[in-house]
Design a protein around this motif. Structure first.
Motif, PDB file in Angstrom:
ATOM      1  N   GLY A  97       9.096   4.149 -12.498  1.00  0.00           N
ATOM      2  CA  GLY A  97       9.931   2.979 -12.228  1.00  0.00           C
ATOM      3  C   GLY A  97      11.058   3.284 -11.260  1.00  0.00           C
ATOM      4  N   ILE A  98      11.767   4.387 -11.481  1.00  0.00           N
ATOM      5  CA  ILE A  98      12.874   4.750 -10.592  1.00  0.00           C
ATOM      6  C   ILE A  98      12.347   5.153  -9.222  1.00  0.00           C
ATOM      7  N   THR A  99      11.224   5.880  -9.185  1.00  0.00           N
ATOM      8  CA  THR A  99      10.642   6.283  -7.896  1.00  0.00           C
ATOM      9  C   THR A  99      10.244   5.069  -7.071  1.00  0.00           C
ATOM     10  N   LEU A 100       9.637   4.075  -7.716  1.00  0.00           N
ATOM     11  CA  LEU A 100       9.262   2.861  -6.992  1.00  0.00           C
ATOM     12  C   LEU A 100      10.488   2.123  -6.474  1.00  0.00           C
ATOM     13  N   PHE A 101      11.541   2.082  -7.280  1.00  0.00           N
ATOM     14  CA  PHE A 101      12.760   1.405  -6.843  1.00  0.00           C
ATOM     15  C   PHE A 101      13.364   2.105  -5.625  1.00  0.00           C
ATOM     16  N   ILE A 102      13.422   3.442  -5.677  1.00  0.00           N
ATOM     17  CA  ILE A 102      13.941   4.196  -4.541  1.00  0.00           C
ATOM     18  C   ILE A 102      13.066   3.979  -3.309  1.00  0.00           C
ATOM     19  N   GLY A 103      11.735   3.940  -3.509  1.00  0.00           N
ATOM     20  CA  GLY A 103      10.829   3.690  -2.391  1.00  0.00           C
ATOM     21  C   GLY A 103      11.065   2.341  -1.750  1.00  0.00           C
ATOM     22  N   LEU A 120      21.069   6.008 -11.351  1.00  0.00           N
ATOM     23  CA  LEU A 120      19.615   6.160 -11.392  1.00  0.00           C
ATOM     24  C   LEU A 120      19.196   7.602 -11.105  1.00  0.00           C
ATOM     25  N   GLY A 121      19.917   8.290 -10.233  1.00  0.00           N
ATOM     26  CA  GLY A 121      19.565   9.668  -9.909  1.00  0.00           C
ATOM     27  C   GLY A 121      19.638  10.571 -11.115  1.00  0.00           C
ATOM     28  N   PRO A 147       0.814  -1.228   0.000  1.00  0.00           N
ATOM     29  CA  PRO A 147       0.000   0.000   0.000  1.00  0.00           C
ATOM     30  C   PRO A 147       0.844   1.274   0.000  1.00  0.00           C
ATOM     31  N   ILE A 148       2.027   1.229   0.625  1.00  0.00           N
ATOM     32  CA  ILE A 148       2.894   2.415   0.612  1.00  0.00           C
ATOM     33  C   ILE A 148       3.358   2.712  -0.809  1.00  0.00           C
ATOM     34  N   LEU A 149       3.805   1.674  -1.524  1.00  0.00           N
ATOM     35  CA  LEU A 149       4.259   1.872  -2.896  1.00  0.00           C
ATOM     36  C   LEU A 149       3.112   2.292  -3.810  1.00  0.00           C
ATOM     37  N   PHE A 150       1.904   1.774  -3.541  1.00  0.00           N
ATOM     38  CA  PHE A 150       0.740   2.197  -4.318  1.00  0.00           C
ATOM     39  C   PHE A 150       0.500   3.689  -4.130  1.00  0.00           C
ATOM     40  N   GLY A 151       0.569   4.156  -2.886  1.00  0.00           N
ATOM     41  CA  GLY A 151       0.391   5.582  -2.625  1.00  0.00           C
ATOM     42  C   GLY A 151       1.470   6.419  -3.270  1.00  0.00           C
ATOM     43  N   VAL A 152       2.729   5.943  -3.215  1.00  0.00           N
ATOM     44  CA  VAL A 152       3.836   6.673  -3.843  1.00  0.00           C
ATOM     45  C   VAL A 152       3.623   6.776  -5.351  1.00  0.00           C
ATOM     46  N   SER A 153       3.193   5.678  -5.968  1.00  0.00           N
ATOM     47  CA  SER A 153       2.986   5.691  -7.417  1.00  0.00           C
ATOM     48  C   SER A 153       1.849   6.628  -7.812  1.00  0.00           C
TER      49      SER A 153
END
Length: 317
Positions: free
Chosen positions: A287-293, A269-270, A16-22
């Protein structure tokens, strides 16, 4: 609650955290003006309006926002993170290619932070309220306050352009070759300075607190040398909080890589994330945001586990 159940609960919370981040990331990208096709058209003025419309239809950019998001989400659940429109490359391929560089930079910064922070924190605690303590606290405060991009530019100006000790650009050598490790020293210092300063302050506070406890007085009363009291007894108990904080600092190192990689031109990645934002590449940004999360969440989970292992008194109720 047992440690095993706590870990299972935290792992389930990742989704759920990654869902919210996405959702938040997708919404922020959508409200910014322009899209990837606008960038493609700007770089290729010969593209006709009909071809532009065909490209938008091909990548689903004419669909409602919620349709675009759930199509992307359904692809992620099947292991497809989408494609970069400007280059027609898979997002997962770019992440796999850039990941080793980001990991190398992060490890260099993390090791630098630990090597600097632990002995400095011990020295500051032993010399509490003396000149050495005041100097170390001033240096730590300065390290926290200095922005990463400014520190990086100053290191390039002094180390590479003035003293000519480091190359301005990364050498074309294997990642962990001596030349590449020497080049990584400057970006590693840049990304690890703030973490080293924070960790040093935690080390100093923890050591100072432990040195006032009764077991330390008892050890001194037995005639143990001060070096043994500090390094064998006080340091061992102080490392409990320091270890967990060091794991938490992984999050700041990961987030700091976005700025540091851009300043030093490091192909991680940054830097790819900055380019993706500039080109409105939604799939690559997500994709990169999810990986960092995921990296930050796992670092926090490791910190909690280490805290429980190092201090058996911890109970997860």
């Amino acid at each position: 609650m047992s440690l095993r159940r706590y870990i299972a609960k935290r792992v389930l919370l990742i989704f759920p955290i990654l869902f919210g981040v996405s959702v938040i990331t997708f919404a922020l990208v959508q409200i910014t003006p322009g899209d990837p096709i606008d960038v493609v058209v700007a770089l290729n003025p010969d593209i006709s309006p009909a071809e532009e419309m065909r490209l938008r239809a091909r990548y689903g950019l004419n669909d409602p926002i919620w349709v675009q998001y759930f199509e992307w989400l359904s692809g992620v659940l099947q292991g497809d993170f989408g494609r970069v429109i400007s280059t027609d490359r898979a997002v997962s391929t770019i992440i796999v290619e850039r990941l080793p560089e980001t990991v190398a930079l992060g490890l260099f910064g993390w090791v630098f932070a630990v090597i600097i922070a632990v002995p400095t924190g011990i020295y500051a605690a032993v010399q509490k309220d003396e000149l050495g303590d005041h100097v170390s606290r001033f240096v730590a405060l300065s390290g926290i306050s200095i922005p990463n991009f400014w520190l990086g530019l100053m290191l390039i100006l002094i180390g590479a352009l003035t003293l000519n000790l480091w190359p301005v650009l990364a050498p074309r050598k294997p990642l962990y070759s001596p030349d590449m490790l020497w080049y990584l020293l400057l970006p590693g210092i840049t990304i690890g300075t703030a973490s080293a300063s924070t960790l040093m302050r935690i080390m100093r506070s923890s050591m100072a607190e432990e040195m006032n406890k009764e077991y330390v007085t008892a050890a001194r009363a037995k005639g143990l040398p001060e070096r043994t009291v500090v390094l064998k007894h006080v340091l061992r108990n102080s490392l409990i909080s320091v270890t967990t904080v060091a794991a938490f600092l992984t999050a700041s190192i990961v987030s700091g890589s976005v700025v540091v990689e851009t300043v030093f031109g490091w192909p991680g990645l940054g830097r790819s994330l900055i380019r993706a934002v500039s080109n409105r590449e939604i799939d690559l940004i997500l994709g990169i945001t999810l990986f960092i999360g995921v990296a930050i969440i796992l670092a926090n989970l490791v910190a909690d586990i280490l805290y429980a292992v190092l201090d058996p008194r911890i109970r997860y109720d």
